[in-house]
Design a protein around this motif. Structure first.
Motif, PDB file in Angstrom:
ATOM      1  N   THR A  14       0.837  -1.198   0.000  1.00 43.29           N
ATOM      2  CA  THR A  14       0.000   0.000   0.000  1.00 43.29           C
ATOM      3  C   THR A  14       0.875   1.252   0.000  1.00 43.29           C
TER       4      THR A  14
ATOM      5  N   ALA B  71     -11.020   3.152  -4.894  1.00 45.99           N
ATOM      6  CA  ALA B  71     -10.262   2.031  -5.440  1.00 45.99           C
ATOM      7  C   ALA B  71     -11.086   1.243  -6.442  1.00 45.99           C
ATOM      8  N   LEU B  72     -12.319   0.912  -6.074  1.00 47.62           N
ATOM      9  CA  LEU B  72     -13.051  -0.025  -6.910  1.00 47.62           C
ATOM     10  C   LEU B  72     -14.112   0.606  -7.799  1.00 47.62           C
TER      11      LEU B  72
ATOM     12  N   PHE C 205     -17.246  -7.624   4.527  1.00 49.09           N
ATOM     13  CA  PHE C 205     -16.365  -6.770   3.721  1.00 49.09           C
ATOM     14  C   PHE C 205     -15.549  -7.595   2.737  1.00 49.09           C
TER      15      PHE C 205
ATOM     16  N   ALA D 127      -6.468   5.598  -3.610  1.00 44.99           N
ATOM     17  CA  ALA D 127      -7.077   4.762  -2.578  1.00 44.99           C
ATOM     18  C   ALA D 127      -6.029   4.275  -1.584  1.00 44.99           C
TER      19      ALA D 127
ATOM     20  N   VAL E 172     -10.042  -1.676   4.450  1.00 43.30           N
ATOM     21  CA  VAL E 172      -9.866  -0.991   3.172  1.00 43.30           C
ATOM     22  C   VAL E 172      -8.428  -0.593   2.943  1.00 43.30           C
ATOM     23  N   GLY E 173      -7.681  -0.356   4.041  1.00 45.25           N
ATOM     24  CA  GLY E 173      -6.293   0.050   3.906  1.00 45.25           C
ATOM     25  C   GLY E 173      -5.448  -0.985   3.184  1.00 45.25           C
ATOM     26  N   VAL E 174      -5.859  -2.236   3.261  1.00 48.69           N
ATOM     27  CA  VAL E 174      -5.069  -3.287   2.623  1.00 48.69           C
ATOM     28  C   VAL E 174      -5.871  -4.037   1.557  1.00 48.69           C
ATOM     29  N   LEU E 175      -7.016  -3.502   1.185  1.00 53.68           N
ATOM     30  CA  LEU E 175      -7.865  -4.200   0.219  1.00 53.68           C
ATOM     31  C   LEU E 175      -7.169  -4.408  -1.129  1.00 53.68           C
ATOM     32  N   VAL E 176      -6.604  -3.318  -1.669  1.00 48.15           N
ATOM     33  CA  VAL E 176      -6.016  -3.428  -3.004  1.00 48.15           C
ATOM     34  C   VAL E 176      -4.859  -4.429  -3.044  1.00 48.15           C
ATOM     35  N   PRO E 177      -3.881  -4.309  -2.122  1.00 44.98           N
ATOM     36  CA  PRO E 177      -2.801  -5.301  -2.149  1.00 44.98           C
ATOM     37  C   PRO E 177      -3.308  -6.734  -1.992  1.00 44.98           C
TER      38      PRO E 177
ATOM     39  N   VAL F 167      -6.079   3.318  -7.813  1.00 45.09           N
ATOM     40  CA  VAL F 167      -5.429   2.545  -6.760  1.00 45.09           C
ATOM     41  C   VAL F 167      -4.460   3.414  -5.968  1.00 45.09           C
TER      42      VAL F 167
ATOM     43  N   ASN G 276     -15.901  -8.317  -1.455  1.00 41.93           N
ATOM     44  CA  ASN G 276     -14.862  -7.830  -2.355  1.00 41.93           C
ATOM     45  C   ASN G 276     -13.983  -8.915  -2.958  1.00 41.93           C
TER      46      ASN G 276
ATOM     47  N   TYR H  74      -1.231   5.219 -10.221  1.00 45.71           N
ATOM     48  CA  TYR H  74      -1.660   3.849 -10.474  1.00 45.71           C
ATOM     49  C   TYR H  74      -3.174   3.874 -10.646  1.00 45.71           C
TER      50      TYR H  74
ATOM     51  N   ILE I 114     -12.635   5.205   0.646  1.00 40.57           N
ATOM     52  CA  ILE I 114     -11.468   4.555   0.055  1.00 40.57           C
ATOM     53  C   ILE I 114     -11.905   3.436  -0.885  1.00 40.57           C
ATOM     54  N   TYR I 115     -12.917   2.702  -0.449  1.00 43.80           N
ATOM     55  CA  TYR I 115     -13.445   1.637  -1.303  1.00 43.80           C
ATOM     56  C   TYR I 115     -13.912   2.203  -2.626  1.00 43.80           C
TER      57      TYR I 115
ATOM     58  N   PHE J 135       2.195   1.692  -3.537  1.00 43.18           N
ATOM     59  CA  PHE J 135       1.159   2.160  -4.463  1.00 43.18           C
ATOM     60  C   PHE J 135       0.804   3.620  -4.222  1.00 43.18           C
TER      61      PHE J 135
END
Lengths: 313, 282
Positions: A54, A275-276, B219, A284, B127-132, A281, B223, A62, A271-272, A57
């Motif tokens: 994170t 990102a989505l 959550f 987020a 959410v802080g680590v969702l993308v990774p 990214v 996702n 990104y 944040i969700y 990124f």
């Protein structure tokens, strides 16, 4: 127990046995260190790997819509996130959501658990009913409240309002955050009741009786005996609920989608959505790290406030 | 004189109990009402479900339940929920119990801070680590798999499990374990023969809480799963974008999704009430 067994028992703990006990204890202590490590290790991985990704990124451009343009941009993402109007809305809504839900669940939780701590007919069934909402999944909870209870036309609330001659309220249009707070409070109230009810069972009855004989009224009893007894369990409720409430997501996802505008967007949902839904990214990730930072500040104070209290068993 | 005084005292006590009872029942019914209403609505026709004012009496129908099964394969989602909840709870307990054991009985200077650090990992907003996590899952082929979801649930519930088990172990006097040790018990025997039987109740509540939290987690399931591994929480969310009026069906699918854990919770509520103290009660 015969005298001879007592003698053998006592002799076992003296002399040469001592040394072997110490060595066994040492060995066990060593073994036990290996027993903590799986937990520590997986949690460490769980924290460090995604978190470092994170961080990475958050420092690059990104966006999933523009692949291949991943140059280093420094703190641009952070600047963007912090100056976005959604950020302050998200912060405010997160605080309101957590604060009011805590207030409602703790106050009602104390009152209700004191109420059902008295003996009356059908207490078992009453308890089961009171803790039932805790078993309902958040997505169901949110949809039932939105469509069956709070619906401005066919909802039960609308019917009650009409019955008393009032204009039914369109909760999700006019008071969306209030509606979310109601939903979340309903879900977490049973948790508070559950913990406080357990705690009340260990309240010293004799002490209460003595105070009553000394002429203490019900209010004095509550204020001077019950409430202090509940201090620790209330701290536990506040701590655990805060952990879960800071990242409320499903209730917003299934009802308002953060809207109207940013009115029900908390940080997690903001944040969700970046990102989505906007595929950014980088942005987020910056937001995620800020959320982590804020959560850590909250955690720091919480641990200061109650953590010490909790581990002193 | 004295007799009549006692009698009136008795009567006023009885009246008190009655008032408390009525009050408690009212509060409980109010709090339980949304669930009751959901169950009732699930047996209505769509027209009855949308009627104003809402109807308390109606001719019950099972058509919603039949339609749910046609539209979406309930048992597929339910099975995913079962596998993921039980899987993560079992793995979690296997890791958490040894950790809690050594923290409770071999305390070092670092034990308390380790425990608090573990809890603080729960403070990290997901959410802080969702993308990774999403990207890692994609790379490892874990997206939309039950294995992936089980791993995540194990990790997010682990801190709470360690903490709960720790508080229960703390209540067991060290002397009991020392006695077993003197008899030459190994660590494994100590845990299996002495510790587990003595903290059965507490560990049962830990298991219960983990099951409830996993069953209702929404959550990560929303996702990280699409269809193959989607649990019941995701099935419900798929009903959130309405296509016309279908609240009776929504209620039916919601009732189906909650019924297993609700019944489970009702059966074990005594255990939960007794065990869920998080070390808050001395």
């Amino acid at each position: 127990m015969s005298l001879s067994t007592v003698e053998t028992l006592s002799s076992r703990t003296t002399g040469s046995q001592d040394a072997s006990i110490v060595s066994i204890a040492k060995k066990n202590a060593r073994v036990s260190r290996y027993m903590v490590s799986p937990s520590v290790l997986v949690l460490l991985l769980w924290m460090i790997v995604p978190l470092s990704m994170t961080i990475y990124f958050s420092l690059i451009r990104y966006n999933l819509l523009y692949p291949g343009e991943n140059e280093f941009v420094g703190f641009e993402n952070y600047e963007f996130f912090l100056t976005d109007e959604g950020f302050f809305a998200g912060m405010g809504n997160t605080l309101l959501l957590v604060g009011f839900t805590l207030l409602i669940t703790v106050v009602l939780g104390v009152l209700i658990s004191v109420l059902v701590n008295k003996a009356f007919w059908g207490r078992g069934i009453v308890r089961v009913m009171l803790i039932s909402p805790f078993f309902i999944m958040p997505t169901v909870n949110a949809l039932v409240w939105k469509n069956l209870l709070l619906h401005p036309v066919s909802g039960v609330f609308a019917a009650v309002w009409t019955f008393f001659g009032a204009e039914p309220i369109d909760w999700f249009t006019h008071y969306p955050l209030t509606a979310i707070i109601m939903i979340v409070s309903w879900q977490w109230l049973p948790f508070a009741i559950l913990i406080l009810m357990t705690a009340l069972q260990s309240l010293d009855q004799e002490q209460q009786e003595a105070a009553r004989l000394d002429g203490a009224g019900p209010w004095a009893l509550f204020y001077h005996i019950t409430l202090p007894h509940l201090a620790r369990p209330i701290a536990v409720v506040v701590m655990i609920e805060t952990i879960f409430l800071l990242s409320i997501f499903a209730e917003i996802f299934t009802t308002t989608g953060g809207g109207p505008g940013y009115e029900t967007t908390n940080l997690a949902y903001l944040i969700y959505s970046q990102a989505l839904l906007q595929f950014d990214v980088g942005l987020a990730s910056a937001g995620g790290l800020i959320a982590v930072l804020l959560a850590n500040i909250a955690a720091f104070f919480l641990v200061r406030m109650i953590g010490k209290n909790l581990t002193e068993a | 004189m004295i007799n009549s005084n006692i009698l009136s005292l008795k009567n006023s006590r009885r009246l008190n109990t009655l008032i408390i009872g009525v009050f408690a029942w009212t509060v409980a019914l109010l709090i339980f009402f949304p669930i009751l209403w959901m169950i009732l609505t699930s047996f209505k026709t769509e027209i009855d479900a949308f009627a104003t004012p809402p109807q308390l009496f109606f001719t019950p129908t099972l058509e919603n339940y039949a339609l749910i099964n046609e539209r979406s394969d309930y048992f597929h989602f339910a099975w995913n929920s079962v596998v993921v909840s039980f899987g993560s709870t079992i793995i979690g307990m296997l890791i958490a119990v040894p950790a809690a054991y050594s923290m409770a009985f071999f305390e070092t200077r670092r034990t308390k801070s380790t425990l608090l650090w573990m809890l603080s990992t729960k403070m990290l907003p997901p959410v802080g680590v969702l993308v990774p996590i999403y990207l890692l899952f994609k790379d490892f082929g874990l997206l939309d798999t039950r294995t992936g979801l089980t791993v995540i649930y194990t990790l997010i519930n682990l801190p709470i499990m360690v903490w709960m088990a720790y508080t229960y172990f703390k209540e067991i006097p060290k002397e009991v374990l020392e006695a077993a040790r003197m008899d030459g018990a190994t660590v494994a025997q100590e845990i299996y023969r002495v510790l587990l039987p003595m903290s059965k109740g507490g560990l049962a509540s830990t298991v219960l809480l983990s099951l409830i939290l996993s069953w209702n987690e929404a959550f990560w399931s929303l996702n990280l799963t699409a269809s193959a591994a989607a649990p019941l929480t995701a099935l419900i969310a798929s009903y959130s974008s309405p296509e016309g009026l279908f609240w009776a069906k929504l209620s039916a699918v919601s009732t189906l999704a909650c019924a297993p854990i609700l019944i489970f919770g009702w059966i074990s509520q005594k255990q939960l009430v007794r065990g869920l103290s998080f070390g808050a009660v001395k």
